[in-house]
Design a protein around this motif. Structure first.
Motif, PDB file in Angstrom:
ATOM      1  N   GLU A 237       0.811  -1.209   0.000  1.00  0.00           N
ATOM      2  CA  GLU A 237       0.000   0.000   0.000  1.00  0.00           C
ATOM      3  C   GLU A 237       0.851   1.269   0.000  1.00  0.00           C
ATOM      4  O   GLU A 237       0.595   2.211   0.756  1.00  0.00           O
ATOM      5  CB  GLU A 237      -0.949  -0.019   1.198  1.00  0.00           C
ATOM      6  N   GLY A 238       1.858   1.266  -0.829  1.00  0.00           N
ATOM      7  CA  GLY A 238       2.668   2.458  -0.999  1.00  0.00           C
ATOM      8  C   GLY A 238       3.711   2.684   0.073  1.00  0.00           C
ATOM      9  O   GLY A 238       4.457   3.655   0.016  1.00  0.00           O
ATOM     10  N   GLN A 239       3.758   1.783   1.061  1.00  0.00           N
ATOM     11  CA  GLN A 239       4.739   1.963   2.121  1.00  0.00           C
ATOM     12  C   GLN A 239       5.804   0.887   2.063  1.00  0.00           C
ATOM     13  O   GLN A 239       5.539  -0.232   1.655  1.00  0.00           O
ATOM     14  CB  GLN A 239       4.052   1.908   3.490  1.00  0.00           C
ATOM     15  N   LEU A 240       7.012   1.290   2.488  1.00  0.00           N
ATOM     16  CA  LEU A 240       8.082   0.322   2.610  1.00  0.00           C
ATOM     17  C   LEU A 240       7.918  -0.307   3.983  1.00  0.00           C
ATOM     18  O   LEU A 240       8.148   0.337   5.010  1.00  0.00           O
ATOM     19  CB  LEU A 240       9.423   1.038   2.461  1.00  0.00           C
ATOM     20  N   ILE A 241       7.480  -1.559   4.018  1.00  0.00           N
ATOM     21  CA  ILE A 241       7.090  -2.175   5.284  1.00  0.00           C
ATOM     22  C   ILE A 241       8.256  -2.839   5.991  1.00  0.00           C
ATOM     23  O   ILE A 241       8.393  -2.768   7.201  1.00  0.00           O
ATOM     24  CB  ILE A 241       6.008  -3.259   5.036  1.00  0.00           C
ATOM     25  N   GLU A 242       9.093  -3.522   5.214  1.00  0.00           N
ATOM     26  CA  GLU A 242      10.127  -4.312   5.861  1.00  0.00           C
ATOM     27  C   GLU A 242      11.277  -4.534   4.903  1.00  0.00           C
ATOM     28  O   GLU A 242      11.082  -4.645   3.696  1.00  0.00           O
ATOM     29  CB  GLU A 242       9.540  -5.672   6.273  1.00  0.00           C
ATOM     30  N   GLN A 243      12.479  -4.567   5.425  1.00  0.00           N
ATOM     31  CA  GLN A 243      13.609  -4.914   4.570  1.00  0.00           C
ATOM     32  C   GLN A 243      14.631  -5.709   5.340  1.00  0.00           C
ATOM     33  O   GLN A 243      14.682  -5.661   6.559  1.00  0.00           O
ATOM     34  CB  GLN A 243      14.231  -3.661   3.965  1.00  0.00           C
ATOM     35  N   GLY A 244      15.435  -6.490   4.607  1.00  0.00           N
ATOM     36  CA  GLY A 244      16.440  -7.314   5.262  1.00  0.00           C
ATOM     37  C   GLY A 244      17.072  -8.273   4.286  1.00  0.00           C
ATOM     38  O   GLY A 244      16.785  -8.234   3.094  1.00  0.00           O
ATOM     39  N   THR A 245      17.946  -9.133   4.814  1.00  0.00           N
ATOM     40  CA  THR A 245      18.617 -10.091   3.939  1.00  0.00           C
ATOM     41  C   THR A 245      17.616 -11.142   3.488  1.00  0.00           C
ATOM     42  O   THR A 245      16.576 -11.326   4.123  1.00  0.00           O
ATOM     43  CB  THR A 245      19.734 -10.804   4.697  1.00  0.00           C
ATOM     44  N   PRO A 246      17.932 -11.846   2.413  1.00  0.00           N
ATOM     45  CA  PRO A 246      17.052 -12.937   1.988  1.00  0.00           C
ATOM     46  C   PRO A 246      16.825 -13.924   3.130  1.00  0.00           C
ATOM     47  O   PRO A 246      15.708 -14.392   3.342  1.00  0.00           O
ATOM     48  CB  PRO A 246      17.825 -13.575   0.836  1.00  0.00           C
TER      49      PRO A 246
END
Ligand SMILES: Nc1ncnc2c1ncn2[C@@H]1O[C@H](COP(=O)(O)OP(=O)(O)OP(=O)(O)O)[C@@H](O)[C@H]1O
Ligand SMILES: [Mg+2]
Lengths: 266, 421
Positions: A237-246
């Protein structure tokens, strides 16, 4: 806004080759980027930095703003708020900045978007000749080298419609590389392809990743993401929710929405 | 050998195979029968399938027969063609000085090979085209060269026809499929065609030639129509782009232009050329007419080009921008070439329309093109009864050119979409 969750970036050694990115400068930097289509907010406060040589794969459900985000990076869409800085150049109304950025950023589209009225060779030489003012012969030599690299030098004199989808997409990659970009953006490069052609395109992208290109890839190819990405980024929904390594993503995603998405796609 | 078929079971086990019958697909089968049988079948199926159809067939045959018989009777027994041979200079060249005849012929000799080349590039001369060219050639030849003082006109005309076929032959060597050789050839021909008109004007006028005000007759139609078409095209491109522009002031202006021009018939705009434009641009009437024709054509052509622009996927322009091309470069090398290619067939249609509309000019303006001078010819006491001859002649001349244009455009349309969008 989800400023809190964004902070949970897993700054651990990347899955692919320990800290090969340690000490690399940020080449893409976005800060609080918003994008509206009329009353519809397609991007909501997106903040993301990408290091030089990093491979970032963007995931997310349909309509979550993935395409909109990477299209903002070379201003195919204009962002409405926030900052975008690419290789130290601010992306704004200034046409010179825009030109400089577009010369550094190559893009590959889902629908290939090759120029149907130009031969394969001329599709590739167009940018170098018109933008970089490269002499015709040099541009053609460069184009042949790149066609060699993507594995289809024998198709140089054909027209795009005479090629298979996989071949067209490889030409599109060669066309983008002809500008010698520092960054390559891929918007679902294999989604319009038949299964047997997906691999030939992914192989080219793998080779490109190994050569040290900085890449932002929107894709649903989880095998590619797991194997090649330094970092995964999840939009909803247009937001960057989560990020990280595979590793983080596939083994212990934190957000409910991420889990739901991954359970549907895997 | 490894691939030998298995040995068949003893004959007793399987009934003997009937001789194998070759089954051809229906169309192949038909092709194998003698033409007489096929012709019979075609006639039966297409002309006499039912009593009603039989009736209609005979009725149409009777009608066509009557018309042809009437025409033949008129052409060979009734008509007085002297009105044409006596007035042929008037009909072809109007007030053009007779001493400068060579300039006209030289222009013809310049243009014919280009038309032949266009034919060769996009069409091919079938039996029907050859028949047409032979008839048209004989017709024009008879009425132009016949009874000339010296052989010069015959020689010029024969040479021009020879050049037509030469241009045609040369362009037949250009490969049909898209590729670099063809692109190059098409570009060269387009450039030559674009140069043809100025070159013809130079031949006609420079160095003690004719004044523009002396142009008349069929030659004037042949000059005005291309000026209108080429000028209209040049104007139409910025108009179409302007109408599609996101800047409101520009798009409204262009839209207003297009809608106003298309809102009134050509004849009205010719009135403008005669009465109003003179106060704005002080120039000879022929120039004002050229302006009006171009302005009129541009409004229509702009709409066709806009259609072409809209038919392009959005990704085309984006891909151009993504490789770093500027807005202008993207238009020039990516968007416009594709949009124009798509809009060629309707533009040719417009060109044919304008060609025929040049017949309107002398109704409004004191410019004596073919129709105007036809009226002048039958105003002569001797030829007053010969109206039909003169107008039939004019009609055939118009038709010859329109027919060639439509042949080439049909083939161009068919040739489209091979390796291109
Ligand atoms: N030009 C536009 N005008 C209006 N709305 C748009 C436009 N482009 C995108 N949108 C909307 O913005 C939202 C995000 O679109 P976007 O194409 O970025 O999604 P996405 O994540 O790439 O989805 P997908 O996986 O289907 O490609 C969607 O709801 C879409 O309808
Ligand atoms: Mg998308």
């Amino acid at each position: 806004m989800t400023t809190e969750t964004e902070a949970t970036t897993a700054e651990q050694p990347s899955a692919n080759g320990a800290d090969r990115l340690a000490g690399q400068p940020d080449i893409i930097m976005t800060e609080g980027v918003d994008k509206w289509f009329g009353d519809f907010q397609a991007l909501d406060d997106v903040t993301l930095s990408v290091k030089e040589h990093e491979i970032v794969v963007i995931l997310g459900p349909s309509g979550s703003g993935k395409s909109t985000f990477i299209r903002c990076l070379n201003r195919l869409e204009e962002h409405d708020a926030g900052r975008i800085v690419i290789d130290g150049i601010e992306l704004n109304e200034d046409v010179r900045n825009l030109r400089a950025i577009r010369e550094e950023v190559g893009m590959v589209f889902q629908q290939f978007n090759l120029f149907p009225h130009l031969s394969v060779l001329n599709n590739i030489t167009l940018g170098p000749q018109k933008v970089r003012r490269m002499p015709k012969l040099d541009a053609e030599q460069l184009a042949m080298e790149l066609l060699e690299r993507v594995g289809i030098p024998e198709q140089a004199d054909k027209y795009p419609t005479q090629l298979s989808g996989g071949q067209q997409q490889r030409v599109a990659i060669a066309r983008a590389l002809a500008m010698r970009p520092k960054i390559m953006l891929f918007d679902e490069p294999t989604s319009a392809l038949d299964p047997e052609m997906i691999k030939e395109v992914l192989d080219v992208m793998r080779e490109l990743a190994e050569s040290g290109m900085t890449m932002l890839v929107v894709t649903h190819e989880m095998g590619f993401a797991r194997e090649v990405a330094d970092r995964l980024v999840f939009f909803d929904e247009g937001q960057l929710i989560e990020q990280g390594t595979p590793q983080h993503f596939f083994e212990s995603p934190r957000e409910e929405r991420t889990k739901l998405f991954l359970s549907q796609i895997l | 050998m490894a691939e030998q078929p298995p040995i068949p079971p003893p004959a007793a086990a399987a009934p003997p195979q009937p001789p194998r019958k070759v089954v051809l697909p229906p169309h192949r089968e038909r092709a194998h029968r003698p033409w007489r049988v096929r012709a019979e079948e075609w006639v039966r199926r297409n002309l006499f399938a039912s009593p009603g159809q039989t009736l209609l067939t005979f009725a149409s045959l009777a009608l066509v027969g009557l018309v042809i018989a009437g025409a033949v009777w008129f052409v060979f027994f009734q008509a007085n063609w002297r009105v044409i041979t006596v007035n042929r200079w008037l009909l072809f060249a109007g007030g053009f000085p007779l001493d400068e005849k060579w300039r006209l012929w030289l222009s013809v000799a310049l243009v014919f090979p280009l038309i032949g080349a266009a034919y060769g590039m996009w069409a091919s001369l079938g039996r029907r085209d050859l028949l047409f060219i032979a008839l048209a050639g004989a017709f024009v030849f008879f009425l132009t060269a016949h009874g000339d003082a010296g052989p010069s006109s015959s020689v010029w005309f024969a040479a021009s026809l020879a050049l037509f076929f030469l241009g045609y032959r040369v362009c037949r060597f250009v490969p049909r499929e898209t590729g670099r050789p063809r692109t190059l050839a098409v570009r060269t021909l387009a450039a030559l065609l674009a140069l043809a008109l100025p070159l013809v004007l130079i031949v006609l006028m420079v160095g003690g030639g004719a004044q523009a005000s002396q142009f008349g007759g069929f030659m004037l139609n042949l000059i005005l129509a291309p000026v209108g078409i080429v000028g209209g095209l040049l104007l139409a491109v910025p108009l179409a782009l302007g109408r599609a522009s996101s800047l409101r002031a520009i798009s409204w202006t262009c839209t207003a232009y297009i809608e106003v021009i298309r809102g009134a018939p050509l004849i009205g705009w010719l009135f403008v050329a005669l009465f109003i434009l003179e106060d704005v641009i002080s120039s000879p009437l022929i120039v004002r007419t050229m302006i009006v024709l171009a302005v009129f054509t541009a409004a229509y052509v702009a709409e066709y080009i806009r259609g072409g622009l809209q038919s392009l996927p959005r990704g085309q322009g984006e891909a151009g921008h993504a490789v770093g091309l500027s807005h202008l470069q993207t238009l020039q090398v990516i968007v416009l070439p594709q949009a124009l290619r798509v809009s060629i067939p309707p533009i040719v249609g417009q060109a044919i329309g304008l060609w025929k509309d040049t017949a309107l000019i002398s109704i409004i303006l004191p410019l004596r093109e073919l129709v105007g001078n036809s009226r002048a010819a039958i105003a002569q006491a001797e030829f007053i009864p010969d109206r039909i001859e003169v107008y039939a002649f004019a009609a055939v001349l118009f038709w010859i050119v329109a027919f060639m244009m439509s042949r080439i455009s049909q083939r161009m349309e068919r040739a489209q979409g091979v390796g291109e969008r």
